[in-house]
Write a protein that holds these residues in place. Structure first.
Motif: not given
Length: 199
Positions: A27-38
Motif C-alpha cells: 500500500l505504501w509503495v502504491k501511494l508513494d509514487s505512480p507505478g506498479p507495486v512490484f
C-alpha cells in the motif's frame, strides 16, 4: 532435498507471518509514487535458466530506461518509500514467492542480470549456476556498501564488473564449495542481525 524442504517451510511461514507487513508495504509503495507495486526483472537462475525476480518497487516507474541496472550512491531514481525499504531490505521480501516457485532459495549466490553473467569466468559459470540463487548470501553481506562505493566511482559499471563482481564471485564459489544447511542458518542469522541493525 533437505535444503528445498527447509526453503519451502521457511518461505510459507515467512509469508504467513509477514502478510500484514507485506500488505502495508504494498500500500505504501502504491501511494508513494505512480507505478506498479512490484518490480520484475529478468535474472539468470539455476542451470542458466532465465526467470523474473520479484521485489517491491523502490524506484520511479521505468527507472531502467533512465540509467544503469545498478544503484549508484544517492540514486535520484529511488523513491521516498524506496530508500527506507532498501535500507531495511524489505524490498526483497516478495522473493519468498520466488522461493515457493522453485526459482530461488533462501540462501545462495544472488542472481545477476544476463549482461553481468556474461562476465563470469568460464570455469566458474557452470559451478555458480548449478545451485538455486538466493535471497541472501555471504557476498551480499560483505558488500553492503556497494551502492556508496559505486557512487564514488567515475565509471560505476566498470568498477562493478572489474572490482566488485570478481570479489562476489570468489565468495559465491566458496559458498557453493562448502554449502550445507548449517552454513545457510549462519548466513540467515547474520542477515537478520544486519536487518535489525538497519544497515
Amino acid at each position: 532435498m533437505l535444503k528445498r524442504a527447509f526453503d519451502l517451510t521457511a518461505a510459507v511461514l515467512g509469508l504467513v507471518l509477514l502478510s500484514p507487513l507485506l500488505l502495508a508495504v504494498a500500500l505504501w509503495v502504491k501511494l508513494d509514487s505512480p507505478g506498479p507495486v512490484f518490480f520484475r526483472q529478468e535474472r539468470v537462475g539455476r542451470g542458466g535458466r532465465l526467470f523474473r525476480i520479484h521485489k517491491f518497487r523502490t524506484m520511479v516507474h521505468d527507472a531502467a530506461q533512465a540509467g544503469l541496472p545498478l544503484t549508484v550512491g544517492q540514486d535520484e531514481r529511488i523513491t521516498r518509500a524506496g530508500r527506507f525499504l532498501r535500507r531495511h531490505r524489505l524490498d526483497e521480501l516478495p522473493q519468498l514467492f520466488d522461493v515457493l516457485r522453485g526459482e530461488m532459495s533462501l540462501v545462495g549466490p544472488r542472481p545477476e542480470v544476463p549482461s553481468y553473467v556474461a562476465h563470469y569466468p568460464e570455469h566458474l559459470r557452470d559451478k555458480l549456476l548449478s545451485v538455486r540463487p538466493g535471497l541472501t548470501d555471504p557476498a551480499s553481506l560483505a558488500h553492503l556498501d556497494e551502492s556508496e562505493r559505486l557512487g564514488r566511482s567515475s565509471d560505476p559499471e566498470r568498477t562493478y564488473i572489474e572490482e566488485i563482481l570478481p570479489a562476489k564471485l570468489r565468495q559465491a564459489e566458496h559458498y557453493v564449495d562448502h554449502a550445507s544447511l548449517t552454513q545457510d542458518l549462519r548466513v540467515l542469522w547474520r542477515t537478520l542481525c544486519t536487518l535489525m541493525a538497519g544497515r
